[in-house]
Design an enzyme around this catalytic site. Structure first.
Site, mmCIF file in Angstrom:
data_model
loop_
_atom_site.group_PDB
_atom_site.id
_atom_site.type_symbol
_atom_site.label_atom_id
_atom_site.label_comp_id
_atom_site.label_asym_id
_atom_site.label_seq_id
_atom_site.Cartn_x
_atom_site.Cartn_y
_atom_site.Cartn_z
ATOM 1 N N GLU A 1 0.930 -0.987 0.174
ATOM 2 C CA GLU A 1 -0.130 0.005 0.046
ATOM 3 C C GLU A 1 0.681 1.265 -0.154
ATOM 4 O O GLU A 1 1.987 1.219 0.563
ATOM 5 C CB GLU A 1 -0.883 0.062 1.223
ATOM 6 C CG GLU A 1 -2.040 -1.155 1.400
ATOM 7 C CD GLU A 1 -2.907 -1.061 2.522
ATOM 8 O OE1 GLU A 1 -2.721 -0.175 3.248
ATOM 9 O OE2 GLU A 1 -3.633 -2.047 2.642
ATOM 10 N N HIS B 1 -8.141 1.364 1.726
ATOM 11 C CA HIS B 1 -8.103 1.071 3.110
ATOM 12 C C HIS B 1 -8.868 2.136 3.822
ATOM 13 O O HIS B 1 -8.448 3.073 4.722
ATOM 14 C CB HIS B 1 -6.444 1.380 3.534
ATOM 15 C CG HIS B 1 -6.118 0.616 4.937
ATOM 16 N ND1 HIS B 1 -5.029 0.143 4.927
ATOM 17 C CD2 HIS B 1 -6.616 0.460 5.908
ATOM 18 C CE1 HIS B 1 -4.746 -0.695 5.992
ATOM 19 N NE2 HIS B 1 -5.790 -0.161 6.668
#
Length: 528
Positions: free
Chosen positions: A263, A281
Site C-alpha cells: 500500500e 484502506h
C-alpha cells in the site's frame, strides 16, 4: 512548568480542547508531520507528540526529541513509529486499539453486501447509460454461512451484525472459548471446517508469522466452490496471486478487499477482475471513528503527562515507580514463561492457570499476570502488550486462574504457568536468581535448569541411549553451534526434555530432521 504537546497531524478540535482542559499546553500544527526537517528542528521543545499516520517517528527524529516522554498514535497501527528506538530513549508509545472497531466491522459488512449484489459494477454500468438488469444476478445474504477468521473485538462485532442479518456464523479463533462463542451466537470450528462450509469468509486477525497467507493457495482450494472472500484486516493474510487464479477459474465467486500486501496499491493481482471490489484502506474512515481515536489519544496522553497513569502503552508495563526495582525481573520472567508456553501450543487454548509461590506471591501479581498473558498471546497477536493482554484474553473468553502460595519451597520464589487445551495441560515454571536473570526450573513436571536465550530448540523424546549424540551431530553438520544444553527426565527410559540454546536459527528443513530422529516425540523452535 506545564507539559507541552505537539500535534503534528490533523486531529479533532475536541482533542485539542481536552489537552487544554487538563492543563497541557498544545501546539497544533496539522501539516508539520509531512515536513521532516521542520519537525526535527522543533521536536526538542515538547513532552508529548500526538500523531496519525503522516508523521514518521524515526530513530533520527527521536535523537532530537530531548524532552519527549510520550508518543500518542490516534489509531491502532504504529508502523510509522520506531518503537525499539523510542523504548531505548524511555519514550512511551501509546495507541488507541479499539476506537476504529465498529467502523471497520461495518465496512466489512458493507463490502459483503456490495459483493453479494455486484453493486459497484452495476452502478458503473447504469451510470454509463446501460440498463443491464439481467447481467447482475446477485445472491442473498440470509441463511448463508459466514466464516469469521479471527473473532476478537472487530470479528465479534461482524459476527453480531451477521447474526442480526440471519446468517449462520462460524468462527475460527484459537483464543475464542466455547462459552464466548455461545454468548455472541457463533459456532466455533477449526479452520478446515470453516473453509469447507463457508459461503462468505471475512478476515479479522492481525498479520503474524502464523497468520500470513492463512488463505494460501492450498487453503483456497479447500474452500467451497463459489465462496466470496472479504478482507478488511491486513494485507498479506490472503495470497493475492492464488486468489486471482481461483477467481479466474471460477472456484472463488468474488472478493472484496480494503487492504493489500503493498500500500498504496497502485497495481495489484486482484485489480481488473470483474468480480472484485476494492477500496483504499477505508476501514477506519468515518467521522465517528476519527473523532473517537482523537479523543482517546488526548485523554491517554494527558493522563500520563499530568498524573503519570499509563494506558494502551505498547512498550511499557503498568508498574509504579516504587514497585519497579523488585518487580521488573519477575515481569520479564512471567512474559518469557508465557512466551515459552505460547510458542509450544498449537491447539486452542481453553484456560490458563498462574501459580505464584513464595515471595513472588506477595508482589503485584496483576502486572505479572498481564506480562504472562502478553507472552502467551504474542505468538498469535503481535501487537498485544501488558495493557491490552488481559482485555484481549477476557474478550476471547479465556479462563485465567490465579493461585498464590506464600510458603517457600526449593526456591524463594517460583512462578508456574499452565496452559490448558482440549487435549492436554502443559506447565512451565521459572524463578529469578540473585543475578536478576530469569531461569526455567521445571517443564511438564520435569526438573530443569536453563537460562532463556534468543534462539532455542525444544525437544521432547523417549530417554534412550544415543539421542544426545545424534542431536548434537545433526546440529553440528548443519553448522549450528550449541551454546547451552539443558536436560531433564521423569525417570530412566521414560519421557525426557532437551532445551538447547543455539547460535543462529534452525530452519524448517532442519527442524523436520530433528523431528525425524529416533525416539523424538516433538521438536519446536523458540525465539525470545
Amino acid at each position: 512548568m506545564a507539559p507541552r504537546v505537539l500535534i503534528s497531524d490533523s486531529l479533532s478540535p475536541t482533542a485539542v480542547q481536552i489537552f487544554k482542559d487538563r492543563g497541557v499546553e498544545v501546539d497544533y500544527q496539522p501539516n508539520l508531520g509531512k515536513d521532516k526537517e521542520k519537525l526535527a528542528e522543533i521536536i526538542g521543545n515538547y513532552d508529548g507528540l500526538a500523531i496519525r499516520s503522516a508523521t514518521k517517528v524515526t530513530a533520527k527524529l527521536l535523537e532530537k526529541a530531548t524532552r519527549l516522554k510520550v508518543v500518542g498514535r490516534a489509531g491502532i497501527g504504529v508502523d510509522n513509529v520506531e518503537i525499539p528506538a523510542a523504548t531505548a530513549k524511555g519514550i512511551i508509545v501509546m495507541n488507541t486499539p479499539f476506537g476504529n472497531s465498529i467502523t471497520t466491522a461495518e465496512h466489512a459488512i458493507a463490502l459483503m453486501f456490495a459483493l453479494a449484489r455486484e453493486i459497484p459494477a452495476a452502478d458503473a454500468s447504469t451510470q454509463a447509460g446501460k440498463w443491464e438488469k439481467n447481467k447482475f444476478m446477485g445472491v442473498e445474504i440470509t441463511a448463508k454461512t459466514l466464516g469469521v477468521i479471527g473473532c476478537g473485538n472487530i470479528g465479534g462485532i461482524v459476527a453480531d451484525r451477521a447474526v442480526g442479518l440471519k446468517m449462520r456464523v462460524i468462527a475460527f479463533d484459537p483464543f475464542l472459548s466455547p462459552e464466548r462463542a455461545i454468548e455472541i451466537g457463533v459456532e466455533k470450528v477449526e479452520l478446515e471446517e470453516l473453509l469447507r462450509r463457508a459461503d462468505f469468509i471475512t478476515l479479522h486477525t492481525p498479520l503474524t508469522e502464523k497468520t500470513r497467507n492463512i488463505l494460501s493457495a492450498e487453503a483456497i482450494a479447500k474452500c467451497k466452490k463459489g465462496v466470496r472472500i472479504i478482507n478488511c484486516a491486513r494485507g498479506g493474510l490472503v495470497d493475492e496471486v492464488a486468489l486471482r487464479a481461483a477467481l479466474d477459474s471460477g472456484h472463488v465467486a468474488g472478493a472484496a478487499f480494503d487492504v493489500f500486501v503493498e500500500e498504496p496499491a497502485t497495481t495489484n493481482p486482484l485489480f481488473g477482475h470483474p468480480n472484485v471490489v476494492c477500496t483504499p484502506h477505508l476501514g477506519a474512515s468515518t467521522t465517528e471513528a476519527q473523532e473517537n481515536v482523537a479523543l482517546q489519544v488526548a485523554e491517554q496522553m494527558a493522563d500520563y503527562l499530568v498524573k503519570g497513569a499509563v494506558s494502551n502503552a505498547l512498550n511499557m508495563p503498568s508498574i509504579t515507580a516504587e514497585e519497579a526495582p523488585r518487580l521488573t525481573p519477575f515481569v520479564k520472567l512471567a512474559e518469557m514463561i508465557g512466551s515459552f508456553a505460547g510458542q509450544l501450543t498449537d491447539t486452542d487454548i481453553t484456560g490458563i492457570r498462574l501459580e505464584y509461590e513464595g515471595d513472588v506471591a506477595t508482589m503485584n501479581t496483576r502486572a505479572l499476570t498481564a506480562a504472562a498473558l502478553t507472552g502467551v498471546l504474542k505468538p498469535q497477536l503481535e501487537t498485544v502488550n501488558m495493557v491490552s493482554a488481559p482485555a484481549v484474553a477476557k474478550e476471547r473468553g479465556l479462563g485465567v486462574e490465579e493461585v498464590r502460595r506464600e510458603e517457600q519451597g526449593t526456591f524463594d520464589s517460583v512462578f508456574r504457568l499452565t496452559v490448558k487445551t482440549a487435549k492436554q495441560e502443559r506447565s512451565v515454571a521459572g524463578t529469578v536468581f540473585a543475578d536478576g536473570k530469569p531461569r526455567i526450573v521445571e517443564i511438564k513436571g520435569i526438573q530443569m535448569d536453563a537460562e532463556f536465550q534468543p534462539s532455542m530448540l525444544y525437544v521432547t523424546n523417549k530417554d534412550k541411549p544415543g539421542f544426545i549424540g545424534r542431536l548434537g551431530t545433526l546440529l553440528g553438520d548443519a553448522g549450528i553451534n550449541i551454546a547451552t544444553f539443558a536436560l531433564g527426565r521423569q525417570a530412566a527410559g521414560e519421557d525426557a526434555i532437551a532445551l538447547v540454546a543455539i547460535d543462529g536459527a534452525v530452519d524448517a528443513d532442519l527442524l523436520d530432521k530433528v523431528q525425524a530422529l529416533p525416539n523424538v516425540v516433538q521438536a519446536k523452535r523458540l525465539r525470545f
